[in-house]
Design an enzyme around this catalytic site. Structure first.
Site, PDB file in Angstrom:
ATOM      1  N   ASP A  40       0.837  -1.209   0.000  1.00  0.00           N
ATOM      2  CA  ASP A  40       0.000   0.000   0.000  1.00  0.00           C
ATOM      3  C   ASP A  40       0.869   1.256   0.000  1.00  0.00           C
ATOM      4  OD1 ASP A  40      -1.836   1.983   0.246  1.00  0.00           O
ATOM      5  OD2 ASP A  40      -2.737   1.255   2.112  1.00  0.00           O
ATOM      6  N   TYR A 129      -0.857  16.555  -9.600  1.00  0.00           N
ATOM      7  CA  TYR A 129      -0.361  15.279 -10.136  1.00  0.00           C
ATOM      8  C   TYR A 129       1.059  15.449 -10.681  1.00  0.00           C
ATOM      9  CZ  TYR A 129       0.193  11.385 -13.437  1.00  0.00           C
ATOM     10  OH  TYR A 129       0.684  10.325 -14.152  1.00  0.00           O
TER      11      TYR A 129
HETATM   12  N1  NAP Z   1      -2.324   6.757 -17.372  1.00  0.00           N
HETATM   13  C1  NAP Z   1      -1.668   7.692 -18.060  1.00  0.00           C
HETATM   14  O1  NAP Z   1      -2.188   8.297 -19.000  1.00  0.00           O
HETATM   15  C2  NAP Z   1      -0.230   8.014 -17.723  1.00  0.00           C
HETATM   16  C3  NAP Z   1       0.423   9.028 -18.431  1.00  0.00           C
HETATM   17  C4  NAP Z   1       1.751   9.323 -18.125  1.00  0.00           C
HETATM   18  C5  NAP Z   1       2.406   8.612 -17.138  1.00  0.00           C
HETATM   19  N2  NAP Z   1       1.724   7.646 -16.446  1.00  0.00           N
HETATM   20  C6  NAP Z   1       2.443   6.943 -15.378  1.00  0.00           C
HETATM   21  O2  NAP Z   1       2.556   5.575 -15.741  1.00  0.00           O
HETATM   22  C7  NAP Z   1       2.524   4.760 -14.583  1.00  0.00           C
HETATM   23  C8  NAP Z   1       1.482   3.676 -14.727  1.00  0.00           C
HETATM   24  O3  NAP Z   1       0.208   4.298 -14.936  1.00  0.00           O
HETATM   25  P1  NAP Z   1      -1.099   3.445 -15.283  1.00  0.00           P
HETATM   26  O4  NAP Z   1      -1.766   4.119 -16.423  1.00  0.00           O
HETATM   27  O5  NAP Z   1      -0.769   2.000 -15.375  1.00  0.00           O
HETATM   28  O6  NAP Z   1      -1.958   3.720 -13.970  1.00  0.00           O
HETATM   29  P2  NAP Z   1      -3.357   3.106 -13.545  1.00  0.00           P
HETATM   30  O7  NAP Z   1      -3.887   2.194 -14.586  1.00  0.00           O
HETATM   31  O8  NAP Z   1      -4.192   4.261 -13.093  1.00  0.00           O
HETATM   32  O9  NAP Z   1      -2.968   2.220 -12.289  1.00  0.00           O
HETATM   33  C9  NAP Z   1      -2.539   2.803 -11.104  1.00  0.00           C
HETATM   34  C10 NAP Z   1      -2.065   1.703 -10.216  1.00  0.00           C
HETATM   35  O10 NAP Z   1      -1.658   2.302  -8.987  1.00  0.00           O
HETATM   36  C11 NAP Z   1      -2.263   1.577  -7.942  1.00  0.00           C
HETATM   37  N3  NAP Z   1      -2.451   2.361  -6.745  1.00  0.00           N
HETATM   38  C12 NAP Z   1      -3.145   3.507  -6.556  1.00  0.00           C
HETATM   39  N4  NAP Z   1      -3.102   3.851  -5.261  1.00  0.00           N
HETATM   40  C13 NAP Z   1      -2.372   2.893  -4.634  1.00  0.00           C
HETATM   41  C14 NAP Z   1      -1.972   2.674  -3.301  1.00  0.00           C
HETATM   42  N5  NAP Z   1      -2.338   3.499  -2.303  1.00  0.00           N
HETATM   43  N6  NAP Z   1      -1.214   1.592  -3.009  1.00  0.00           N
HETATM   44  C15 NAP Z   1      -0.838   0.725  -3.985  1.00  0.00           C
HETATM   45  N7  NAP Z   1      -1.197   0.865  -5.250  1.00  0.00           N
HETATM   46  C16 NAP Z   1      -1.953   1.943  -5.572  1.00  0.00           C
HETATM   47  C17 NAP Z   1      -3.601   1.145  -8.490  1.00  0.00           C
HETATM   48  O11 NAP Z   1      -4.101   0.119  -7.676  1.00  0.00           O
HETATM   49  P3  NAP Z   1      -5.705  -0.065  -7.429  1.00  0.00           P
HETATM   50  O12 NAP Z   1      -6.200  -0.779  -8.647  1.00  0.00           O
HETATM   51  O13 NAP Z   1      -5.764  -0.869  -6.193  1.00  0.00           O
HETATM   52  O14 NAP Z   1      -6.263   1.321  -7.283  1.00  0.00           O
HETATM   53  C18 NAP Z   1      -3.157   0.677  -9.872  1.00  0.00           C
HETATM   54  O15 NAP Z   1      -2.585  -0.598  -9.807  1.00  0.00           O
HETATM   55  C19 NAP Z   1       2.278   5.721 -13.410  1.00  0.00           C
HETATM   56  O16 NAP Z   1       3.503   6.058 -12.831  1.00  0.00           O
HETATM   57  C20 NAP Z   1       1.695   6.949 -14.067  1.00  0.00           C
HETATM   58  O17 NAP Z   1       1.950   8.113 -13.299  1.00  0.00           O
HETATM   59  C21 NAP Z   1       0.441   7.312 -16.730  1.00  0.00           C
END
Ligand code: NAP
Length: 301
Positions: A40, A129
């Site tokens: 977490d 963010y």
């Molecule tokens: N999505 C985008 O468009 C985007 C763009 C640029 C960069 N990024 C970066 O790329 C990376 C991956 O993003 P993604 O798109 O795969 O994100 P995502 O689909 O939104 O997934 C976020 C993950 O973080 C977990 N999480 C949130 N709060 C948490 C907590 N308190 N403890 C443990 N886990 C937690 C979520 O778990 P739960 O399912 O339990 O909530 C989920 O597994 C991140 O670093 C993000 O900042 C993303």
């Protein structure tokens, strides 16, 4: 090789479990962790115990507070998850002598100009963010010398919520859609990021000088409007029944679509450093979006 992955339910975390499987033994932790292995990110200090217990050669942080608008109203939680937790993991990863892979974002930039952002351009996040993600990547770079930080943009995957899925849902519910056309970037597949990660981890283990900060995004550029049109056109081709097709998507400026968080207008990322250092080619964003839609809509092209 043992690889400890945090954030396994997210788009990138899910894809990583497939891409990293041939690279090593993957220990995958979600928010609830596993017995003796906390996961977490809202309790950052506890996370170090997982690194010490698993003794991995590679740690990958795919967990993040990614709700850009919600972060504006819960800045302390966003900071804990996006900045403090990576800092704790960076320290713990350095202590066990492992490589740390971390993801960051185009939102660390202020979106000015037209030129694609390079790794050494000055950041200037517009919201909570971006600010908290910047603090997280800086902590990783400062505290764990063996790191790969990948800044990416507009991530999509078959698992989890994303813009493409929202467009497909809205196009079934409504006759017309309005989508902003003055924010420009590259939609990037979670599967592409995961495959890049697998390759980069192997290369960096063999050649530690490759450690560092990289921009990692699909090639080409589009606006959210162009992205929406591509999604709906492909869905139609795949046989989806939509009330709104690409011809029914109106282009509007960001000012017509106020959100709690300001977004950068220029989200272009210059990926030359990554392509040159690792000898990799990055596919066009459209190919990744077509593939995503085919998977979501059951098409077989
Ligand atoms: N999505 C985008 O468009 C985007 C763009 C640029 C960069 N990024 C970066 O790329 C990376 C991956 O993003 P993604 O798109 O795969 O994100 P995502 O689909 O939104 O997934 C976020 C993950 O973080 C977990 N999480 C949130 N709060 C948490 C907590 N308190 N403890 C443990 N886990 C937690 C979520 O778990 P739960 O399912 O339990 O909530 C989920 O597994 C991140 O670093 C993000 O900042 C993303």
């Amino acid at each position: 090789m043992r690889i400890l992955v945090f954030g396994t339910s997210g788009q990138v975390g899910w894809a990583l479990q497939r891409s990293l499987a041939p690279v090593g033994e993957v220990v995958a932790l979600g928010r609830d962790g596993a017995p003796g292995l906390p996961g977490d990110f809202a309790q950052p200090q506890a996370l170090a115990a997982s690194v010490r217990a698993v003794q991995p050669q590679v740690v990958v942080i795919a967990a993040a507070h990614t709700a850009v608008d919600r972060a504006e109203s819960e800045p302390a939680l966003a900071h804990t998850i996006n900045a403090e937790a990576p800092a704790v993991l960076a320290q713990a990863t350095a202590e066990v002598g492992a490589l740390l892979v971390h993801y960051s974002t185009d939102y660390v930039f202020d979106g000015s100009g037209q030129r694609p952002w390079r790794e050494d351009d000055a950041p200037g996040p517009l919201g909570v963010y971006g600010r908290t993600k910047l603090a997280g990547e800086e902590a990783v770079r400062r505290l764990c010398p063996r790191h790969l930080v990948l800044r990416t943009s507009w991530v999509h995957g078959t698992r989890g919520g994303n813009f493409a899925r929202t467009m497909l849902r809205l196009a079934r519910e409504r006759d017309r859609l309005s989508v902003v056309d003055d924010q420009v970037g590259a939609p990037t597949g979670a599967d592409l990021l995961a495959d890049l990660t697998a390759h980069m981890v192997r290369a960096t283990r063999a050649q530690p000088a490759l450690c560092g900060l990289y921009h990692a995004a699909a090639a080409g550029e589009t606006s959210w409007h162009g992205y929406a049109c591509r999604v709906l056109a492909r869905a139609r081709q795949a046989g989806a029944t939509l009330r709104a097709g690409p011809e029914a998507v109106d282009a509007v400026p960001s000012s017509a679509w106020p959100t709690p968080a300001r977004r950068p207008l220029n989200s272009r990322l210059d990926t030359s450093r990554l392509r040159q250092a690792f000898g990799l080619a990055l596919p066009d964003w459209g190919a990744g979006v077509d593939r995503l839609v085919d998977e979501l809509e059951g098409g077989n092209r």
